[in-house]
Design a protein around this motif. Structure first.
Motif, short mmCIF file in Angstrom:
data_model
loop_
_atom_site.label_atom_id
_atom_site.label_comp_id
_atom_site.label_asym_id
_atom_site.label_seq_id
_atom_site.Cartn_x
_atom_site.Cartn_y
_atom_site.Cartn_z
N MET A 294 17.44 -10.41 -11.84
CA MET A 294 15.99 -10.50 -11.85
C MET A 294 15.52 -10.53 -13.31
O MET A 294 15.93 -9.71 -14.12
CB MET A 294 15.37 -9.32 -11.11
N THR A 295 14.63 -11.45 -13.61
CA THR A 295 14.09 -11.56 -14.96
C THR A 295 12.91 -10.61 -15.14
O THR A 295 12.38 -10.07 -14.16
CB THR A 295 13.62 -13.00 -15.25
N VAL B 76 5.89 -10.03 -11.79
CA VAL B 76 5.27 -10.60 -10.60
C VAL B 76 5.35 -9.60 -9.45
O VAL B 76 4.35 -9.37 -8.75
CB VAL B 76 5.94 -11.94 -10.21
N ASP B 77 6.52 -8.99 -9.27
CA ASP B 77 6.66 -7.99 -8.21
C ASP B 77 5.70 -6.82 -8.42
O ASP B 77 5.10 -6.32 -7.46
CB ASP B 77 8.11 -7.47 -8.16
N ASP B 78 5.53 -6.39 -9.68
CA ASP B 78 4.60 -5.30 -9.98
C ASP B 78 3.16 -5.69 -9.63
O ASP B 78 2.41 -4.88 -9.08
CB ASP B 78 4.68 -4.91 -11.45
N LEU B 79 2.78 -6.92 -9.96
CA LEU B 79 1.42 -7.38 -9.63
C LEU B 79 1.20 -7.42 -8.12
O LEU B 79 0.14 -7.01 -7.63
CB LEU B 79 1.16 -8.76 -10.23
N ILE B 80 2.18 -7.94 -7.41
CA ILE B 80 2.06 -8.00 -5.94
C ILE B 80 1.95 -6.60 -5.37
O ILE B 80 1.12 -6.34 -4.48
CB ILE B 80 3.23 -8.80 -5.33
N ALA B 81 2.77 -5.68 -5.88
CA ALA B 81 2.71 -4.29 -5.40
C ALA B 81 1.35 -3.67 -5.72
O ALA B 81 0.79 -2.94 -4.89
CB ALA B 81 3.84 -3.48 -6.03
N ALA B 82 0.82 -3.96 -6.92
CA ALA B 82 -0.49 -3.40 -7.30
C ALA B 82 -1.60 -3.91 -6.39
O ALA B 82 -2.61 -3.23 -6.21
CB ALA B 82 -0.79 -3.75 -8.75
#
Length: 59
Positions: free
Chosen positions: A1-2, A8-14
């Motif tokens: 994972m880059t 991106v994953d953090d933004l989606i989780a937020a």
């Protein structure tokens, strides 16, 4: 994972998994940055030309 993937994953989780919310948030942030950039350009345009400043910015 880059790093980008992780961000991106953090933004989606937020946004609680709401990808549409992520896109909307990114559009709003981009609009704010565009506004700030336009303001900075206007401030620079209002200043007298300074050859040294141009040299410093470009190098």
């Amino acid at each position: 994972m880059t790093k980008l993937d992780a961000e991106v994953d953090d933004l989606i989780a937020a946004c609680h998994g709401d990808t549409r919310g992520v896109v909307a948030a990114l559009i709003l942030v981009n609009q704010q940055l565009e506004t700030e950039l336009a303001e900075l350009r206007a401030q620079i345009a209002a200043r007298p030309f300074d050859e040294q400043m141009v040299h410093t910015v470009l190098h």
